[in-house]
Motif scaffolding. Structure first.
Motif, PDB file in Angstrom:
ATOM      1  N   VAL A 187       0.849  -1.191   0.000  1.00 36.58           N
ATOM      2  CA  VAL A 187       0.000   0.000   0.000  1.00 36.58           C
ATOM      3  C   VAL A 187       0.885   1.242   0.000  1.00 36.58           C
ATOM      4  O   VAL A 187       1.724   1.401   0.895  1.00 36.58           O
ATOM      5  CB  VAL A 187      -0.895   0.035   1.260  1.00 36.58           C
ATOM      6  CG1 VAL A 187      -1.880   1.199   1.186  1.00 36.58           C
ATOM      7  CG2 VAL A 187      -1.637  -1.281   1.437  1.00 36.58           C
ATOM      8  N   ALA A 188       0.714   2.130  -0.972  1.00 39.20           N
ATOM      9  CA  ALA A 188       1.472   3.390  -0.979  1.00 39.20           C
ATOM     10  C   ALA A 188       1.036   4.199   0.242  1.00 39.20           C
ATOM     11  O   ALA A 188      -0.146   4.189   0.600  1.00 39.20           O
ATOM     12  CB  ALA A 188       1.189   4.168  -2.266  1.00 39.20           C
ATOM     13  N   PRO A 189       1.985   4.889   0.904  1.00 39.25           N
ATOM     14  CA  PRO A 189       1.642   5.610   2.137  1.00 39.25           C
ATOM     15  C   PRO A 189       0.536   6.650   1.926  1.00 39.25           C
ATOM     16  O   PRO A 189      -0.241   6.920   2.839  1.00 39.25           O
ATOM     17  CB  PRO A 189       2.948   6.288   2.545  1.00 39.25           C
ATOM     18  CG  PRO A 189       3.970   5.931   1.538  1.00 39.25           C
ATOM     19  CD  PRO A 189       3.404   4.986   0.556  1.00 39.25           C
ATOM     20  N   ASP A 190       0.457   7.217   0.732  1.00 38.38           N
ATOM     21  CA  ASP A 190      -0.550   8.255   0.475  1.00 38.38           C
ATOM     22  C   ASP A 190      -1.766   7.727  -0.286  1.00 38.38           C
ATOM     23  O   ASP A 190      -2.499   8.500  -0.905  1.00 38.38           O
ATOM     24  CB  ASP A 190       0.098   9.422  -0.293  1.00 38.38           C
ATOM     25  CG  ASP A 190       0.909   8.957  -1.500  1.00 38.38           C
ATOM     26  OD1 ASP A 190       1.151   7.740  -1.630  1.00 38.38           O
ATOM     27  OD2 ASP A 190       1.282   9.802  -2.321  1.00 38.38           O
ATOM     28  N   ALA A 191      -1.994   6.403  -0.232  1.00 37.03           N
ATOM     29  CA  ALA A 191      -3.144   5.846  -0.954  1.00 37.03           C
ATOM     30  C   ALA A 191      -4.419   5.881  -0.119  1.00 37.03           C
ATOM     31  O   ALA A 191      -4.372   5.747   1.108  1.00 37.03           O
ATOM     32  CB  ALA A 191      -2.842   4.399  -1.364  1.00 37.03           C
TER      33      ALA A 191
END
Ligand code: DC
Length: 216
Positions: A187-191
């Protein structure tokens, strides 16, 4: 504007990406279909799926045309042929190869050169477009993902697999996608993370569109 949609199989990426792209008039690109097409072509040419040099040669030389989930490789329309249990197994081996990934990522970036793209996959928000305007990570319970996958007409047309078999094969592939060295599913941190278990598609689409509207 680039909209990155990542997540495991059966999380609803395809349906949501297609609908969001249609609503915004954006292009939809299914990057999983690109990995599948390279696996299909490698097998068709009688080459070894674990031979990175050979698979890279296929990926570099191939003419790949992708429009949503419809895809052709070297003139063969493989939209249906790539969604079989055999290609499910083959694609996992191809997706592990770092240099093959680099070649497909290069092509994916080129496809978005004009913007206006909804791209779905496993590494779109983390690797392909770390600066994507909107990143969405879709997930759902393993049971629901297996159920969706088993009833997906694109996959079930070629074969009728028992739900338990679909669930087991999916679990094996997920494990490989999450633990491989090269660009594992994460999971991308800013997703924006959406658990789509029991959630109607329309609601998922509205949430994504709302996020897009807020970022514009
Ligand atoms: O989304 P899918 O099931 O069609 O993807 C097929 C395989 O390709 C799956 O094992 C994960 C891999 N894949 C990947 O590694 N990176 C992507 N961007 C898209 C798919």
């Amino acid at each position: 504007m680039i909209i990155a949609i990542d997540g495991p199989s059966g999380a609803g990426k395809g349906t949501v990406a297609r609908e969001v792209a249609a609503r915004l008039g954006f292009r939809h690109v299914d990057t999983g279909a690109m990995y599948r097409a390279v696996a299909w072509r490698t097998q068709q040419l009688g080459l070894d799926l674990d031979d990175e040099e050979a698979v890279l040669g296929v990926a570099q030389a191939a003419q790949i045309d992708v429009d949503g989930s419809a895809i052709s490789i070297d003139g063969h329309d493989v939209s249906a042929a790539i969604r079989t249990p055999e290609i499910d197994r083959a694609v996992t081996r191809v997706a592990r190869l770092a240099r093959v990934r680099a070649e497909l990522v290069r092509r994916q970036r080129a496809m978005a050169a004009d913007g206006g793209v909804v791209m779905e996959g496993r590494d779109i928000g983390t690797v392909v477009f770390p600066d994507a305007g909107v990143k969405v990570y879709l997930d759902a319970s393993p049971e629901e993902r297996a159920r969706r996958r088993a009833s997906d007409p694109a996959h079930s047309a070629a074969q009728r697999q028992a739900l338990a078999d679909v669930a087991q094969a999916m679990q094996r592939r997920d494990e490989s996608d999450r633990t491989r060295v090269s660009s594992p599913l994460s999971v991308a941190p800013d997703a924006l993370v959406i658990d789509t278990t029991g959630m109607p598609v329309a609601e998922v689409v509205e949430r994504v569109l709302l996020t897009v509207a807020n970022r514009r």
